[in-house]
Design an enzyme around this catalytic site. Structure first.
Site, mmCIF file in Angstrom:
data_model
loop_
_atom_site.group_PDB
_atom_site.id
_atom_site.type_symbol
_atom_site.label_atom_id
_atom_site.label_comp_id
_atom_site.label_asym_id
_atom_site.label_seq_id
_atom_site.Cartn_x
_atom_site.Cartn_y
_atom_site.Cartn_z
ATOM 1 N N ILE A 1 46.248 32.907 39.295
ATOM 2 C CA ILE A 1 47.693 32.903 39.052
ATOM 3 C C ILE A 1 48.444 32.968 40.380
ATOM 4 C CG2 ILE A 1 49.588 34.191 37.997
ATOM 5 C CD1 ILE A 1 47.701 34.985 35.758
ATOM 6 N N ASP B 1 45.927 40.371 49.125
ATOM 7 C CA ASP B 1 44.725 40.248 48.286
ATOM 8 C C ASP B 1 43.543 40.705 49.119
ATOM 9 O OD1 ASP B 1 43.887 37.944 45.721
ATOM 10 O OD2 ASP B 1 42.464 39.273 46.715
ATOM 11 N N ASN C 1 35.764 29.963 42.290
ATOM 12 C CA ASN C 1 37.232 30.007 42.262
ATOM 13 C C ASN C 1 37.837 28.609 42.330
ATOM 14 O OD1 ASN C 1 37.144 32.720 44.668
ATOM 15 N ND2 ASN C 1 37.113 32.846 42.444
ATOM 16 N N CYS D 1 20.720 56.562 23.702
ATOM 17 C CA CYS D 1 19.518 56.349 22.894
ATOM 18 C C CYS D 1 19.492 54.948 22.281
ATOM 19 C CB CYS D 1 19.343 57.446 21.858
ATOM 20 S SG CYS D 1 20.846 57.960 21.062
#
Lengths: 336, 608
Positions: free
Chosen positions: B33, B53, B61, B178
């Protein structure tokens, strides 16, 4: 066209989308040869999305030249290409989006094309063309089983109209199934199962969908639907404007163009018997230029329909998509 | 400059046109985006953009993050995205940060410099944090996300809308220990077990990832007694030690995990009264299960990754991957499982299918197992393009404070029944008055065993993991005692003490303050002792009533949408089913998370 199996490189590159639509869809995409008519704001968005999807080839047809404004709003065109043919100017950046796709430019005038030119494509995407030319292309497409989608962005408004003829598609649906055997007594949740469902949509030809004033065609089949979306008529008004003026509304002649749009509105709405008050003239303020984020939305919608048409995966829009320039909702309208 | 005027679109609010070139925008995320939003901003006349980022570019990508090309793989996303836009238009001012938005470098004063913040994130931790920063700075935030064909755009503005944390989000799915160790019934149970096995053999030691039969399983007991006479679990030296002693002999490993351990499970007879008992499988028997023998092209992607392997092939892949991983392990202290590392992925795919075969569970292709084991959310260019277009259309409106015209919009997958492909709510969604983040006096009840939980666990599990604080300071109310400090060296001495040792008991009130987020939370402590072994270690509830009435949430204005939160666009944590009773439960050490990997993974909710 043969659907070859994917290479490891392709599987890696397209991994995130193969996980959505499956390897068969990707193989169909990679066999598709697409013609894109018009590569301005909307066209460049469509080109980007379908190049990324991994089709076999893309022909970009546009006979326009790069103006000073074009690079500002078209990310496929650099500023040093002013004066070049637009189709040539976008090639380098379009190719860089995906080196695996064969992309080429055609700078000739669409009106001069021999019908044979259109026959070889899997699918044609048309933007910014007049309706007479669109109807001719639709005829050739129908005779040769080529799928067609047409769309535009006018300011903040946009739409698409599809003719996929008799279109077969597959859809994954989640269904609840009762468990056949008890594996775990404590487990009570019903199990979900994905089933592949086949469907078909029969599309009307475009001359039954886009009917403008003074063509002596009956519109009874369109009038039958009571609550027609007003933006369907906004689309027709803008198409009639383009037919008459041989251009889109232009901010340089804003007042004159709005006056003409108001005239055309009367003719179109009278033809369909649609209440004039339901289409507010204020909307005409919103149809100038191509608003880039609206191109992004419509470019996404149209490219997704192309992917659906080619891959035969998922339910496509039947047959008109209308983007509301006020609420930004997008609605399917089935016409004819 | 005349050129600038060209790019500001007509056909939008005239006041917004004036403000666009003067506004400063922060874009958080340069992924699917983010790339699209950055392009839309630059082509719409925004001239002052900052982008952050922490990720680098990966091959997977490139099918959608169109500002990146093959030669950029491995480089920082924010930096390459900036260069890519500048190459097109050098007149835009873009500042790129290859960094985490969670860092204390990006405090309140950083956020206050912007007119708008646009989120294009892939994980809930960062979304929560930016939500708090924008509330504190009183800056409008546009939140967005996609998952496959679907997506969402949502405005978050203090005083006008709900915040990102107003509605509790379903927690990460976990599985009872379990189920994983003794009684798997779904492919995902076998996949989780296989990832644990990988970590036992090659990874970092984690006692919560035991793969051996669990004799403490309450279901296996007869009248409260263990049906198997040995006490506790099968006694082994550490699995890793034993594996090294036998020099990673694939045949011995195979027989241990797929035959001997299964025989032991069979001896726990109670488990198999209502279940199909597992069938032990020896190395020798596996070799005979060759399945379809027709010659296949082993280089084709379809055959190698898309088809379900025969058990003989699984056994072969198991042996081959163990041999390769043994060599890799020789040079390192331990290996970290990664879905994109072929031998690691092969190992998990082979083990998961062998175990599935033993327990009569459907086997899967390596491709499918990778989706589940790697928590991959599919992502496509078109959905990102649509959502990013809407984000910037809303950005125009926020510049002129037209908040009311920005209700949430949902992108929905077209189906035969839906006419709306993009559907907007009728109005803004109002804030939850008892939200523990955006209400005037944030408050929660925490249910925890004050005699067992240590201060350190309380900080990491409750305050950081669950309540999303970054650097909390905690004071015990009434006594004014500093229990946890964000300053180093002040309260470490408390770390290993139980809460009750510091007089934090039922009824205590803790004042928790995160300076970075400008966030103060009052925590009421309630004593709670988990009863069943799969009960959560702790619970967090804004309003104790919530413990009872959970189902009534989620109503949306137009009834049009089913999912509240949208989804990330990247390689994220897998989508999970609705969770049983306790959407607020903490992660108990006795439960097996599908994925307890690092922060590039995310929890994502998807319409079911």
């Amino acid at each position: 066209m043969t659907e070859q199996q994917l290479s490891t490189v392709e599987a890696e590159l397209y991994d995130r989308q193969i996980r959505l639509w499956g390897i068969k869809s990707q193989e169909r995409l990679r066999a598709a040869n697409i013609l894109l008519i018009g590569v301005r704001g909307l066209g460049s968005e469509i080109a980007k999305n379908i190049m990324l999807s991994g089709i076999n080839s893309l022909v970009i047809l546009d006979d326009g030249e790069v103006t000073e404004e074009e690079p500002q709003t078209n990310f496929l065109i650099n500023q040093d290409s002013i004066g070049m043919k637009i189709a040539d100017a976008v090639l380098v950046k379009a190719q860089a989006l995906n080196p695996l796709v064969k992309v080429s430019a055609d700078t000739s005038d669409l009106a001069t094309k021999d019908p044979k030119f259109f026959e070889g494509f899997t699918m044609i995407i048309a933007t910014r063309i007049k309706t007479d030319l669109l109807m001719k292309i639709d005829k050739v497409c129908r005779a040769n089983n080529v799928k067609l989608i047409f769309g535009d962005v006018f300011g903040s408004f946009g739409y698409s109209v599809s003719d996929f003829q008799e279109h077969d598609y597959y859809e994954d649906q989640l269904r609840l199934v009762s468990k056949k055997r008890v594996l775990d007594a404590t487990e009570t949740k019903p199990e979900k199962e994905t089933v592949n469902v086949k469907g078909q949509i029969v599309y009307p030809e475009l001359n039954k969908v886009l009917i403008l004033p003074n063509t002596k065609q009956s519109v009874d089949h369109i009038k039958k639907v009571k609550r027609r979306n007003e933006y369907f008529f906004l689309m027709l008004i803008l198409l009639e404007f383009r037919n008459r003026q041989n251009r889109n509304p232009d901010i340089e002649h804003k007042e004159k163009d709005i006056a003409l749009l108001q005239d055309i509105k009367i003719a179109v709405l009278d033809l369909y018997g649609f209440d004039h008050n339901k289409l507010n003239d204020v909307l005409f303020e919103l149809v100038f230029g191509e608003v880039v984020p609206v191109c992004a939305v419509l470019g996404g919608v149209i490219a997704q329909e192309v992917i659906k048409a080619v891959s035969q995966k998922e339910v496509p829009i039947n047959n008109v998509f209308l983007f509301d320039p006020v609420t930004f909702c997008g609605k399917e309208e089935t016409v004819a | 400059m005349a050129a600038v005027a060209h790019s500001v679109p007509y056909s939008i609010d005239a006041r917004a046109r004036d403000l666009i070139p003067k506004s400063k925008v922060l874009l958080v995320g340069a992924g699917g985006i983010g790339c699209e939003v950055l392009k839309n901003l630059a082509l719409s006349g925004f001239r002052d953009i900052e982008i952050i980022d922490l990720d680098t570019i990966d091959v997977s990508n490139l099918n959608r993050q169109f500002l990146f090309r093959k030669e950029h793989v491995g480089k920082p996303k924010a930096v390459v995205a900036r260069e890519s836009i500048l190459a097109h238009n050098p007149n835009v001012k873009i500042k790129a940060y290859h960094d985490s938005i969670l860092s204390s470098d990006y405090g309140l004063n950083f956020f206050k410099r912007f007119n708008l913040v646009l989120n294009a994130l892939d994980n809930r931790t960062a979304r929560n944090h930016v939500n708090r920063m924008c509330l504190a700075a009183d800056i409008p935030l546009i939140e967005s996300g996609t998952s496959g064909y679907s997506g969402q755009v949502e405005l978050i503005k203090k005083g006008a809308t709900q915040c990102y944390e107003c509605q509790p989000k379903p927690p990460q799915k976990t599985f009872p220990g379990c189920t994983i160790r003794n009684t798997p019934s779904e492919p995902v149970h076998c996949i989780v077990w296989s990832k644990h096995l990988f970590n036992q053999l090659f990874g970092e030691d984690d006692p919560d990832q035991d793969v051996s039969p669990d004799a403490e399983d309450p279901e296996a007991k007869i009248n409260g007694e263990n049906s198997v006479t040995e006490s506790g679990n099968i006694k082994r030296l550490s699995t890793k030690q034993w594996t090294q002693d036998i020099e990673y002999d694939p045949e011995k490993l195979f027989n241990k995990f797929f035959s001997e351990d299964i025989n032991y499970l069979l001896s726990m007879e109670n488990l198999w009264k209502t279940r199909t008992p597992p069938k032990p499988l020896s190395w020798k028997d596996a070799a005979a299960l060759v399945g379809d023998k027709t010659k296949k092209d082993e280089n084709s992607v379809r055959v190698r990754d898309m088809e379900v392997w025969s058990i003989a092939k699984c056994a072969q892949v198991f042996a081959d991957s163990v041999t390769t991983l043994k060599k890799e392990h020789a040079n390192k202290d331990f290996l970290v499982w990664d879905k994109d590392d072929q031998p690691a992925m092969d190992f998990v795919a082979a083990c998961a299918n062998i175990r599935a075969y033993i327990f009569s569970i459907a086997q899967k292709s390596k491709f499918e197992i990778k989706s589940i084991a790697g928590n991959i959310i599919p992502a496509i260019a078109t959905a990102n393009a649509m959502i990013a277009g809407l984000v910037v259309l809303y950005a125009f409106r926020l510049l002129v404070e037209d908040y009311e015209k920005c209700p949430s919009i949902y992108l929905r997958q077209k189906s035969v029944h839906s006419k709306f492909i993009l559907a907007a709510d009728k109005q803004l969604t109002k804030a939850n008055p008892v939200c523990y983040v955006c209400s005037p006096k944030p408050f929660v009840n925490v249910f925890v065993n004050v005699d067992k939980m240590t201060v350190k666990e309380f900080e990491s599990e409750v305050l950081k993991n669950h309540l999303n604080m970054v650097a909390p300071d905690v004071v015990l109310d009434g006594k004014g005692v500093m229990v946890i400090s964000s300053e180093e060296g002040e309260t470490e001495v408390n770390n290993d003490k139980a809460l009750s040792q510091l007089s934090i008991v039922d009824g205590s009130i803790l004042k928790c303050d995160d300076f970075l987020q400008n966030y103060e939370l009052t925590v009421a402590v309630n004593q709670y002792v988990p009863v069943e072994k799969d009960d959560p270690l702790f619970k967090v509830v804004a309003n104790p009533e919530e413990l009872k009435a959970k189902e009534t949430q989620n109503g949306k204005e137009n009834g049009a949408t089913s999912s509240k939160d949208a989804e990330s666009d990247e390689d994220d944590l897998m989508v999970v089913d609705e969770v049983a009773e306790d959407p607020q439960e903490g992660s108990s050490s006795k439960r097996r998370k599908l994925n307890n990997d690092s922060d590039d993974e995310d929890i994502v909710e998807v319409p079911l």
